[in-house]
Write an enzyme that holds these catalytic residues in place. Structure first.
Site, PDB file in Angstrom:
ATOM      1  N   ARG A 168       0.080  -9.478  13.154  1.00 16.91           N
ATOM      2  CA  ARG A 168      -0.613  -8.451  12.360  1.00 16.91           C
ATOM      3  C   ARG A 168      -1.424  -9.100  11.240  1.00 16.91           C
ATOM      4  O   ARG A 168      -2.521  -8.647  10.899  1.00 16.91           O
ATOM      5  CB  ARG A 168       0.404  -7.455  11.785  1.00 16.91           C
ATOM      6  CG  ARG A 168       0.995  -6.561  12.867  1.00 16.91           C
ATOM      7  CD  ARG A 168       2.270  -5.888  12.420  1.00 16.91           C
ATOM      8  NE  ARG A 168       2.088  -4.995  11.292  1.00 16.91           N
ATOM      9  CZ  ARG A 168       3.069  -4.599  10.486  1.00 16.91           C
ATOM     10  NH1 ARG A 168       4.306  -5.033  10.695  1.00 16.91           N
ATOM     11  NH2 ARG A 168       2.820  -3.788   9.500  1.00 16.91           N
ATOM     12  N   ARG A 228      -9.710   0.051   8.456  1.00 18.57           N
ATOM     13  CA  ARG A 228      -9.308  -1.345   8.567  1.00 18.57           C
ATOM     14  C   ARG A 228     -10.156  -2.137   9.539  1.00 18.57           C
ATOM     15  O   ARG A 228      -9.764  -3.238   9.936  1.00 18.57           O
ATOM     16  CB  ARG A 228      -7.820  -1.497   8.814  1.00 18.57           C
ATOM     17  CG  ARG A 228      -7.280  -1.175  10.119  1.00 18.57           C
ATOM     18  CD  ARG A 228      -5.889  -0.646   9.988  1.00 18.57           C
ATOM     19  NE  ARG A 228      -4.785  -1.507  10.148  1.00 18.57           N
ATOM     20  CZ  ARG A 228      -3.590  -1.205   9.604  1.00 18.57           C
ATOM     21  NH1 ARG A 228      -3.444  -0.172   8.803  1.00 18.57           N
ATOM     22  NH2 ARG A 228      -2.572  -1.943   9.835  1.00 18.57           N
ATOM     23  N   ARG A 286      12.228  -5.095   4.532  1.00 24.03           N
ATOM     24  CA  ARG A 286      11.747  -3.714   4.405  1.00 24.03           C
ATOM     25  C   ARG A 286      12.662  -2.729   5.134  1.00 24.03           C
ATOM     26  O   ARG A 286      13.093  -2.967   6.252  1.00 24.03           O
ATOM     27  CB  ARG A 286      10.330  -3.570   4.964  1.00 24.03           C
ATOM     28  CG  ARG A 286       9.890  -2.116   5.001  1.00 24.03           C
ATOM     29  CD  ARG A 286       8.416  -1.919   5.041  1.00 24.03           C
ATOM     30  NE  ARG A 286       7.780  -2.473   6.213  1.00 24.03           N
ATOM     31  CZ  ARG A 286       6.482  -2.408   6.420  1.00 24.03           C
ATOM     32  NH1 ARG A 286       5.695  -1.833   5.532  1.00 24.03           N
ATOM     33  NH2 ARG A 286       5.962  -2.931   7.494  1.00 24.03           N
ATOM     34  N   ARG A 300      11.330  -1.005  10.789  1.00 24.35           N
ATOM     35  CA  ARG A 300      10.190  -0.722  11.666  1.00 24.35           C
ATOM     36  C   ARG A 300      10.153  -1.711  12.830  1.00 24.35           C
ATOM     37  O   ARG A 300      10.351  -2.903  12.627  1.00 24.35           O
ATOM     38  CB  ARG A 300       8.881  -0.794  10.857  1.00 24.35           C
ATOM     39  CG  ARG A 300       8.433   0.571  10.369  1.00 24.35           C
ATOM     40  CD  ARG A 300       7.257   0.531   9.466  1.00 24.35           C
ATOM     41  NE  ARG A 300       6.121  -0.243   9.937  1.00 24.35           N
ATOM     42  CZ  ARG A 300       4.971  -0.316   9.292  1.00 24.35           C
ATOM     43  NH1 ARG A 300       4.806   0.354   8.150  1.00 24.35           N
ATOM     44  NH2 ARG A 300       3.984  -1.045   9.743  1.00 24.35           N
ATOM     45  N   LYS A 305       0.835  -1.212   0.000  1.00 28.94           N
ATOM     46  CA  LYS A 305       0.000   0.000   0.000  1.00 28.94           C
ATOM     47  C   LYS A 305       0.870   1.263   0.000  1.00 28.94           C
ATOM     48  O   LYS A 305       0.681   2.162  -0.807  1.00 28.94           O
ATOM     49  CB  LYS A 305      -0.933   0.010   1.232  1.00 28.94           C
ATOM     50  CG  LYS A 305      -1.811  -1.223   1.343  1.00 28.94           C
ATOM     51  CD  LYS A 305      -2.751  -1.169   2.544  1.00 28.94           C
ATOM     52  CE  LYS A 305      -2.054  -1.171   3.884  1.00 28.94           C
ATOM     53  NZ  LYS A 305      -1.338  -2.425   4.203  1.00 28.94           N
TER      54      LYS A 305
HETATM   55  P1  AP5 Z   1       4.835  -1.545   1.885  1.00 28.04           P
HETATM   56  O1  AP5 Z   1       4.486  -0.742   0.693  1.00 28.04           O
HETATM   57  O2  AP5 Z   1       5.534  -0.882   3.023  1.00 28.04           O
HETATM   58  O3  AP5 Z   1       3.542  -2.308   2.429  1.00 28.04           O
HETATM   59  P2  AP5 Z   1       2.258  -1.746   3.204  1.00 28.04           P
HETATM   60  O4  AP5 Z   1       1.079  -2.403   2.589  1.00 28.04           O
HETATM   61  O5  AP5 Z   1       2.277  -0.266   3.253  1.00 28.04           O
HETATM   62  O6  AP5 Z   1       2.548  -2.408   4.630  1.00 28.04           O
HETATM   63  P3  AP5 Z   1       2.464  -1.830   6.098  1.00 28.04           P
HETATM   64  O7  AP5 Z   1       3.196  -2.805   6.988  1.00 28.04           O
HETATM   65  O8  AP5 Z   1       2.873  -0.402   6.151  1.00 28.04           O
HETATM   66  O9  AP5 Z   1       0.965  -1.965   6.379  1.00 28.04           O
HETATM   67  P4  AP5 Z   1       0.252  -1.980   7.702  1.00 28.04           P
HETATM   68  O10 AP5 Z   1      -1.106  -1.793   7.215  1.00 28.04           O
HETATM   69  O11 AP5 Z   1       0.404  -3.125   8.605  1.00 28.04           O
HETATM   70  O12 AP5 Z   1       0.998  -0.835   8.547  1.00 28.04           O
HETATM   71  P5  AP5 Z   1       0.521   0.615   8.946  1.00 28.04           P
HETATM   72  O13 AP5 Z   1       1.706   1.489   8.887  1.00 28.04           O
HETATM   73  O14 AP5 Z   1      -0.693   0.979   8.180  1.00 28.04           O
HETATM   74  O15 AP5 Z   1       5.681  -2.819   1.363  1.00 28.04           O
HETATM   75  C1  AP5 Z   1       6.225  -3.773   2.261  1.00 28.04           C
HETATM   76  C2  AP5 Z   1       7.607  -4.233   1.738  1.00 28.04           C
HETATM   77  O16 AP5 Z   1       7.446  -4.934   0.498  1.00 28.04           O
HETATM   78  C3  AP5 Z   1       8.571  -3.076   1.434  1.00 28.04           C
HETATM   79  O17 AP5 Z   1       9.875  -3.482   1.747  1.00 28.04           O
HETATM   80  C4  AP5 Z   1       8.418  -2.865  -0.091  1.00 28.04           C
HETATM   81  O18 AP5 Z   1       9.602  -2.334  -0.683  1.00 28.04           O
HETATM   82  C5  AP5 Z   1       8.147  -4.278  -0.568  1.00 28.04           C
HETATM   83  N1  AP5 Z   1       7.268  -4.325  -1.738  1.00 28.04           N
HETATM   84  C6  AP5 Z   1       6.172  -3.546  -1.982  1.00 28.04           C
HETATM   85  N2  AP5 Z   1       5.586  -3.895  -3.149  1.00 28.04           N
HETATM   86  C7  AP5 Z   1       6.325  -4.937  -3.633  1.00 28.04           C
HETATM   87  C8  AP5 Z   1       6.228  -5.741  -4.820  1.00 28.04           C
HETATM   88  N3  AP5 Z   1       5.234  -5.544  -5.715  1.00 28.04           N
HETATM   89  N4  AP5 Z   1       7.153  -6.718  -5.003  1.00 28.04           N
HETATM   90  C9  AP5 Z   1       8.159  -6.930  -4.091  1.00 28.04           C
HETATM   91  N5  AP5 Z   1       8.304  -6.192  -2.962  1.00 28.04           N
HETATM   92  C10 AP5 Z   1       7.396  -5.208  -2.738  1.00 28.04           C
HETATM   93  O19 AP5 Z   1       0.087   0.391  10.441  1.00 28.04           O
HETATM   94  C11 AP5 Z   1       0.994   0.127  11.466  1.00 28.04           C
HETATM   95  C12 AP5 Z   1       0.243  -0.024  12.794  1.00 28.04           C
HETATM   96  O20 AP5 Z   1      -0.438   1.205  13.103  1.00 28.04           O
HETATM   97  C13 AP5 Z   1      -0.876  -1.081  12.832  1.00 28.04           C
HETATM   98  O21 AP5 Z   1      -0.339  -2.360  13.136  1.00 28.04           O
HETATM   99  C14 AP5 Z   1      -1.767  -0.528  13.930  1.00 28.04           C
HETATM  100  O22 AP5 Z   1      -1.236  -0.790  15.209  1.00 28.04           O
HETATM  101  C15 AP5 Z   1      -1.717   0.961  13.700  1.00 28.04           C
HETATM  102  N6  AP5 Z   1      -2.763   1.427  12.758  1.00 28.04           N
HETATM  103  C16 AP5 Z   1      -2.555   2.036  11.544  1.00 28.04           C
HETATM  104  N7  AP5 Z   1      -3.726   2.307  10.951  1.00 28.04           N
HETATM  105  C17 AP5 Z   1      -4.692   1.868  11.800  1.00 28.04           C
HETATM  106  C18 AP5 Z   1      -6.118   1.845  11.740  1.00 28.04           C
HETATM  107  N8  AP5 Z   1      -6.786   2.357  10.663  1.00 28.04           N
HETATM  108  N9  AP5 Z   1      -6.809   1.299  12.760  1.00 28.04           N
HETATM  109  C19 AP5 Z   1      -6.158   0.804  13.862  1.00 28.04           C
HETATM  110  N10 AP5 Z   1      -4.812   0.781  13.991  1.00 28.04           N
HETATM  111  C20 AP5 Z   1      -4.090   1.320  12.970  1.00 28.04           C
HETATM  112 ZN    ZN Z   2       2.519   1.145   4.869  1.00 29.53          ZN
END
Ligand code: AP5
Ligand code: ZN
Length: 214
Positions: A167, A88, A123, A156, A13
């Site tokens: 997660r 989410r 990552r 991270r 994402k």
């Molecule tokens: P990346 O693009 O970073 O993936 P992402 O989908 O953004 O993953 P996140 O871990 O950021 O998602 P998340 O939803 O768990 O975390 P968030 O920060 O929202 O890609 C991942 C890796 O793969 C990278 O190394 C990239 O280079 C590689 N990659 C990407 N595309 C690729 C491809 N096509 N091929 C190969 N490699 C690829 O949330 C963190 C925490 O915050 C949550 O756990 C929760 O505690 C809290 N939180 C955030 N939002 C909420 C909410 N709405 N409600 C409640 N708690 C929340």
């Molecule tokens: Zn992300």
């Protein structure tokens, strides 16, 4: 243009958000990035969120809904926005509807759990901008450094394998129901819904999204 990026942790994402921001000139609203910024700034919100995030759990709906509501009301969101990591849970999606916030497109990234575990291990992030890299699949120009600022990349705290698996379990339990929720919305004509095979290389995923949203 108002877009929701829906998918498991590590599905890509944040990576595609970078591309879409540039393409449509709309801001990325990443609730994860906003919470990490609050932790760094040591705000009350950050203090509350840190332990929850490090443990791989979800922050409360109430807190997140308040945060997004405030962000969406800012001027730069008038032309549209890109929601990354929100909604989410069903209550978060319902809150958007109740507040009259409609969306144009929902893009779902489909990636198997085992691929995700491998991705998270490699990552690297530039914390202040939210730019995301992977040691093998999306390496920075200079190892360990951000392409634009040359600053250090970091790992991270929630990317440790046991936390990633937790997660993923929470994703399947609490976020996956949003797939049917938004497919229903699309059938009712409220938005478009696109499922992308997120296992393809980064540029190919971008090309597929661009083709559909053109
Ligand atoms: P990346 O693009 O970073 O993936 P992402 O989908 O953004 O993953 P996140 O871990 O950021 O998602 P998340 O939803 O768990 O975390 P968030 O920060 O929202 O890609 C991942 C890796 O793969 C990278 O190394 C990239 O280079 C590689 N990659 C990407 N595309 C690729 C491809 N096509 N091929 C190969 N490699 C690829 O949330 C963190 C925490 O915050 C949550 O756990 C929760 O505690 C809290 N939180 C955030 N939002 C909420 C909410 N709405 N409600 C409640 N708690 C929340
Ligand atoms: Zn992300």
């Amino acid at each position: 243009m108002r877009i929701i990026l829906l998918g498991a942790p590590g599905a890509g994402k944040g990576t595609q958000a970078q591309f879409l921001m540039a393409k449509f000139g709309i801001p990325q609203i990443s609730t994860g990035d906003m919470l990490r910024a609050a932790i760094k700034a040591g705000t009350e919100l950050g203090i509350k969120a840190k332990a929850v995030m490090d443990a791989g759990q979800l922050v409360s709906d109430e807190l997140i809904i308040g945060l997004v509501k405030e962000r969406i009301s800012e001027d730069d969101c008038k032309k549209g926005f890109l929601l990354d990591g929100f909604p989410r849970t069903i209550p978060q999606a319902d809150a958007m509807k109740e507040n009259g916030v409609s969306v144009d497109s929902v893009i779902e990234f489909d990636v198997p759990d085992e691929v995700i575990v491998e991705r998270m291990a490699g990552r690297r992030v530039h914390a202040s901008s939210g730019r995301v890299y992977h040691t093998t699949y999306n390496p920075p120009k200079v190892e360990g450094k951000d392409d634009e600022t040359g600053e250090d990349l970091t790992i991270r705290p929630d990317d440790e394998e046991a936390t990633v698996r937790k997660r993923l379990a929470i994703y399947h339990d609490q976020t996956k129901p949003l797939v049917d929720y938004y497919k229903g919305e699309a059938e009712a004509g409220s938005c478009s819904y696109l499922t992308i095979d997120g296992t393809q290389p980064v540029e190919q995923v971008s090309a597929l999204i661009a083709e559909t949203l053109a």
